[in-house]
Scaffold this motif. Sequence first.
Motif, PDB file in Angstrom:
ATOM      1  N   GLU A  91      19.165  44.459 139.455  1.00 58.20           N
ATOM      2  CA  GLU A  91      19.713  45.363 138.452  1.00 58.20           C
ATOM      3  C   GLU A  91      21.194  45.145 138.177  1.00 58.20           C
ATOM      4  OE1 GLU A  91      20.115  49.621 139.471  1.00 58.20           O
ATOM      5  OE2 GLU A  91      19.201  49.135 141.380  1.00 58.20           O
ATOM      6  N   THR A  92      21.858  44.361 139.008  1.00 60.26           N
ATOM      7  CA  THR A  92      23.260  44.062 138.711  1.00 60.26           C
ATOM      8  C   THR A  92      23.398  43.319 137.389  1.00 60.26           C
ATOM      9  OG1 THR A  92      23.345  41.888 139.808  1.00 60.26           O
ATOM     10  CG2 THR A  92      23.731  43.826 141.180  1.00 60.26           C
ATOM     11  N   SER A 144      24.107  45.384 133.315  1.00 61.22           N
ATOM     12  CA  SER A 144      25.379  45.541 132.590  1.00 61.22           C
ATOM     13  C   SER A 144      26.160  44.244 132.521  1.00 61.22           C
ATOM     14  CB  SER A 144      26.249  46.637 133.233  1.00 61.22           C
ATOM     15  OG  SER A 144      26.846  46.205 134.439  1.00 61.22           O
ATOM     16  N   ARG A 145      25.895  43.353 133.475  1.00 58.93           N
ATOM     17  CA  ARG A 145      26.708  42.134 133.528  1.00 58.93           C
ATOM     18  C   ARG A 145      26.173  41.033 132.638  1.00 58.93           C
ATOM     19  NH1 ARG A 145      26.489  40.450 139.114  1.00 58.93           N
ATOM     20  NH2 ARG A 145      24.692  39.255 138.422  1.00 58.93           N
ATOM     21  N   GLU A 146      24.867  40.951 132.463  1.00 57.25           N
ATOM     22  CA  GLU A 146      24.344  39.796 131.746  1.00 57.25           C
ATOM     23  C   GLU A 146      23.339  40.152 130.654  1.00 57.25           C
ATOM     24  OE1 GLU A 146      23.531  36.487 134.435  1.00 57.25           O
ATOM     25  OE2 GLU A 146      24.701  37.494 135.989  1.00 57.25           O
ATOM     26  N   PRO A 163      24.819  42.417 127.690  1.00 58.13           N
ATOM     27  CA  PRO A 163      25.724  41.600 126.866  1.00 58.13           C
ATOM     28  C   PRO A 163      25.020  40.484 126.100  1.00 58.13           C
ATOM     29  CG  PRO A 163      26.803  42.161 128.930  1.00 58.13           C
ATOM     30  CD  PRO A 163      25.386  42.661 129.036  1.00 58.13           C
ATOM     31  N   ALA A 174      22.958  51.332 131.902  1.00 65.03           N
ATOM     32  CA  ALA A 174      23.647  50.045 132.061  1.00 65.03           C
ATOM     33  C   ALA A 174      23.550  49.139 130.844  1.00 65.03           C
ATOM     34  CB  ALA A 174      23.106  49.311 133.293  1.00 65.03           C
ATOM     35  N   GLU A 207      25.070  50.786 126.563  1.00 64.54           N
ATOM     36  CA  GLU A 207      26.455  50.762 126.108  1.00 64.54           C
ATOM     37  C   GLU A 207      26.885  49.388 125.596  1.00 64.54           C
ATOM     38  OE1 GLU A 207      28.323  54.551 128.420  1.00 64.54           O
ATOM     39  OE2 GLU A 207      28.453  52.638 129.458  1.00 64.54           O
ATOM     40  N   SER A 208      26.134  48.343 125.942  1.00 66.10           N
ATOM     41  CA  SER A 208      26.458  47.057 125.296  1.00 66.10           C
ATOM     42  C   SER A 208      25.522  46.726 124.151  1.00 66.10           C
ATOM     43  CB  SER A 208      26.523  45.909 126.314  1.00 66.10           C
ATOM     44  OG  SER A 208      25.378  45.847 127.102  1.00 66.10           O
TER      45      SER A 208
END
Lengths: 472, 472, 472
Positions: free
Chosen positions: A360-361, A364-366, A369, A398, A401-402
């Motif tokens: 799940e990291t 928001s990181r990949e 985006p 997560a 928002e992107s």
Amino acid sequence: MTISVHPDRLLPGDPALRDVARELYRAVAELPITSPHGHVPPQWFADDVRFDNPTALLLTPDHYINRLLHSHGVPLESLGVGREDFTDEEARAAFRTFCSHWKEFRGTPMKYWFEEQLVGVFGLELEPSEASADELYDRIDALLATPAFRARALHDRFNIEFIATTDDPCDDLEHHRRIRQDPDWDGAVVPTFRPDKYLEVVRPDWNRDVDRLGECAGTGVDTYAGWVAAMEARRGFFKDNGAVSTDHAHLDAGTVNLTAAEAEKLYSRARSGQISTPEAERLRRGFLFEQARMASEDGLVMTLHPGAWRNHHTETHHRFGADVGADFPFVTEYVAALQPLLDAFGTNPGFKLVLFTMDETTFSREIGPLASFYPSIYAGAPWWFLDTPDGVTRYRAAVTESCGFGKTSGMIDDTRALLSIPARHDMARRLDSGYLARLVAEHRLTMDEAMDTAHDLVVRQPRRAFNLVGSD
Amino acid sequence: MTISVHPDRLLPGDPALRDVARELYRAVAELPITSPHGHVPPQWFADDVRFDNPTALLLTPDHYINRLLHSHGVPLESLGVGREDFTDEEARAAFRTFCSHWKEFRGTPMKYWFEEQLVGVFGLELEPSEASADELYDRIDALLATPAFRARALHDRFNIEFIATTDDPCDDLEHHRRIRQDPDWDGAVVPTFRPDKYLEVVRPDWNRDVDRLGECAGTGVDTYAGWVAAMEARRGFFKDNGAVSTDHAHLDAGTVNLTAAEAEKLYSRARSGQISTPEAERLRRGFLFEQARMASEDGLVMTLHPGAWRNHHTETHHRFGADVGADFPFVTEYVAALQPLLDAFGTNPGFKLVLFTMDETTFSREIGPLASFYPSIYAGAPWWFLDTPDGVTRYRAAVTESCGFGKTSGMIDDTRALLSIPARHDMARRLDSGYLARLVAEHRLTMDEAMDTAHDLVVRQPRRAFNLVGSD
Amino acid sequence: MTISVHPDRLLPGDPALRDVARELYRAVAELPITSPHGHVPPQWFADDVRFDNPTALLLTPDHYINRLLHSHGVPLESLGVGREDFTDEEARAAFRTFCSHWKEFRGTPMKYWFEEQLVGVFGLELEPSEASADELYDRIDALLATPAFRARALHDRFNIEFIATTDDPCDDLEHHRRIRQDPDWDGAVVPTFRPDKYLEVVRPDWNRDVDRLGECAGTGVDTYAGWVAAMEARRGFFKDNGAVSTDHAHLDAGTVNLTAAEAEKLYSRARSGQISTPEAERLRRGFLFEQARMASEDGLVMTLHPGAWRNHHTETHHRFGADVGADFPFVTEYVAALQPLLDAFGTNPGFKLVLFTMDETTFSREIGPLASFYPSIYAGAPWWFLDTPDGVTRYRAAVTESCGFGKTSGMIDDTRALLSIPARHDMARRLDSGYLARLVAEHRLTMDEAMDTAHDLVVRQPRRAFNLVGSD
């Protein structure tokens, strides 16, 4: 002891949010189910099967439940896993074992889904326990013998508008054809092309499987070009039989754009059994790139489920085979791994790629985006180990928002457990309503916007992500 | 349809928390804005510019908005990106495209900031839509022609006490000088030293850029020592012109303490075009270490923004250049990467290092802990992809428990979008008030402590982290 | 200014949840403390020590507090760290320094624990500040001189039912023996086997330490087999003296199943000082595997605390030694690292392995899933940097949905700070009550289930995970 399912279950505990969430949920609760990716056997619908017994239906094939029982010392064989010779008496004993471990499921979605099935599907409010096990078993067993619990009746009662299965490229899709041509039933059951094993060069059976692929495709597979032609032929056959997507699961999401010369060289070494492990990995990544190239041409949506370390415990694998709960999430990376693929096809209007993760990291990181730039990418719904109340809530927080709501896949149940499908989709609707209610309470969305979005998540997004009829 | 911005927006939805949060927020809502790092062009203030049109101001340069429109299939060129020949008619059409995709921004901060600008800056309550697009465009355009919407008037109305720009080391800082020496305006606009391109040896233009650096510094750059001397000269020039910090963005945060001999050898190979990729990376890490050494001597605060995979899509990069939305977060690591740098300068009283990240896993694992030991380190505010309502909230929850509030940077807007600066700082104040309200409700802080902390986060922390006047 | 500890502290701020949480908390608040892993010196109980002064007890040995003060520029030596010659006057000054930095602890658990100790243990409600420092110091100092503040009286007052210390394999366990044989006190204080330094081949003192191990075990250690025999002997000695577990902390969780031949070869190279760094790492991983093999035979529970980059700042390490706050979490991985170990022992009924982490990304991705399949694995309570209000809450949300409550370790305080033990366990009970209250409010658990689970987390889980008397 009885169980009951509360009308507000899974909605936010805070009363202010709950009232908003309830209103949103009610607006979508009864909408039909679209299930663009899952593992229900098509034969169940083709033959309109009657299910054997409670254990065979609800426990033995469910690696979520088996896994947790195993972690409490219950041997897998006692649950019927990998057993051809499992007796009725053993099935009943397995169900009793499950019921006597009922409290160990607290806080897990397995408890939630099981209760939903008991109450919602079987109409039983008896809490599982050692004492209630036999009565529960008998009552479920009796219901399974009735026409209302045959596969097609359940499908219709669940209001499933569209469901996809997962199938081997060499499958003749006979079950799907029978369903499609049956004048007595109008369920939409389509296949999904799942070619993993033909890409995993390190598998001992790879060469033999590729031979079989060539036979069923009617093409030679002595060359890389032949492998590609065979794949294209079978993809076409699947598409002709209603498939809308292909599904891919490897340890990582790596891709590489091989030159024709290197592809042929690696393939030749692989076929002759002389390929090294790094070369085999490179060839597999080239194969995956090639699948994306085909997808951008034939329009089948590509879904990617990387990051599972499968068959982690050797003895369990040898005794019970694959998919019995000994698979674990692994650190997963997308931005570098998919760069070659996205560089080539990421903005191709004919191409769609739905990214799933167990790490799940990456939300928001990949994944968020990437989905917020590439037109092809959709952020897949939380999968395995994250298809949980808090997992889904963290996912929305997560990725939204992107990439907003419009680049998410909508609910994917990814399940073989037919009877849990309504509970899983209902869970998603409840949790999404809760998330939207929070945005309303924080004045980030108006109630009108939230209402429209709740509807989109159920109706528009799966259609969009999977190019289904009705998509805009 | 009209939009409105609710007085309690972004405060917790729970009524009990919201009342506390509102009280905290009100105490800081009107405090002046300190913006120690951002990308507003200094020329805007030097020339007190009048902005061209709504699209040129609000859409074309905003890669957040472009990115999401592109993900829905809108071509970047239709938004004016990379276009010298973009006509007024096309600008109007681009604005219409944006408005017709308005719903896709739901749940994103882009929607929030845009609404804040519409209502708060322009006084317009018309909801963007295909139908309202032209009216909105015309009304914004008319306002932009008025004196109240020139750069300096906006700056003053926004109550900006201090703002830093981002500048090339060879910049003559003429705009900053003109602002400083203008007797008619007292805005504090200082430069920031951003030397990345002179450290990225693998860039095709690196050698040419270093030549230019030598020229503008008036020193020879044939040796590593010369490169260092040139950097020191230009850092000194920036400091003399008001700079308080230097900004650094590379793929990773790696640093290495090169011996003089190795540094010279690598530099010589780089200048002669004979350096390998691993050597170039090593030299870049040595350069960054050297920048920290300079910082510990000249007192310019070092800000580090690693972990962006830039220009991920080659065709987009070739057609539209950099900073158009095709940059993605990447797995980032600090504890090992910065060990050489921190070993040398981490406890140096003259040194400060503000760490930013796009990989939020590092908040609790690395950045908070590092800031809780090293006097030099401050945990930077959430940046790119995390400068969002939930991102900021997760940041506070993840870093505060290790490093408290006193080792965080305060709000950094990092933006080029001048008109969004009030909304961004207001957002931070609202979200921090919400976080503090939760601590009060959980009896982890008294209301007095929370009130004092809310003030510190706006006033004390940016001063502390950036050595501004008034810092303790 | 006074401080007070609110009866509802750490319970959810939302009133609806708080009422439920309060009821759950009250049911477990007074239960005895089980502390299966920590660092209180056994000599304190053997000698029933009277503590020196407030600084020596509460500040100097607490690397959490030192760390944050250091990050605000306070020199470690001024806090007594590494000082044999620390005077009473300096101790008083150090306490004043701490009190004058009191506000920097806002939002951290250090503030929470300190307040709990002040009010709960010392009965003092004076807020720490520069003005109150001397009075606080004197009042605490006076209390420490009273019988009620000797080690055993505190232990009994804290209602500690079971507490484990952490000890070197060569320790003669004399303190434990004295405690056990003392007819005047019945505290259960058992040792824990902590062999790290004998596994870390790269340590300069490794060879000398192994020699000493051989001596204390009475076995030759010229061969790998000898090293194993020595370990087995000392493990047996610990077990005979009441130990229930062994504790292991290395940079990573890597394990490898070495052949006897390779093990002997690597060991021989290590003993003769000719081993390379990669070989030393391989040998260390082989040693850890071997410890698991022993554990599966002797039944000592294995606890694993990987992922700390220790002594990150060289000068601090040289001046002050280890464990002074310059240790940081590091990216940690379990699924691949532990595969060899789990493949061999993961389903062994005699084996238990409690996994701790400082990298919270592993909660949902690895630790929860592993604990949900392997009978041997328990998900350890949040540790270092995550033993915080929000850290604990995120842990429960991340692991419960895969492995339930029944595969978690229960509260582990892991602390040397005796006076904080009640506060730490009380904190866990409050936070778990809050988490359970949320599940009740979301109708995922009934109140009866939550009540039973709250009790299990305090009583059943530590017994289960550590094979304590009374475990089922």
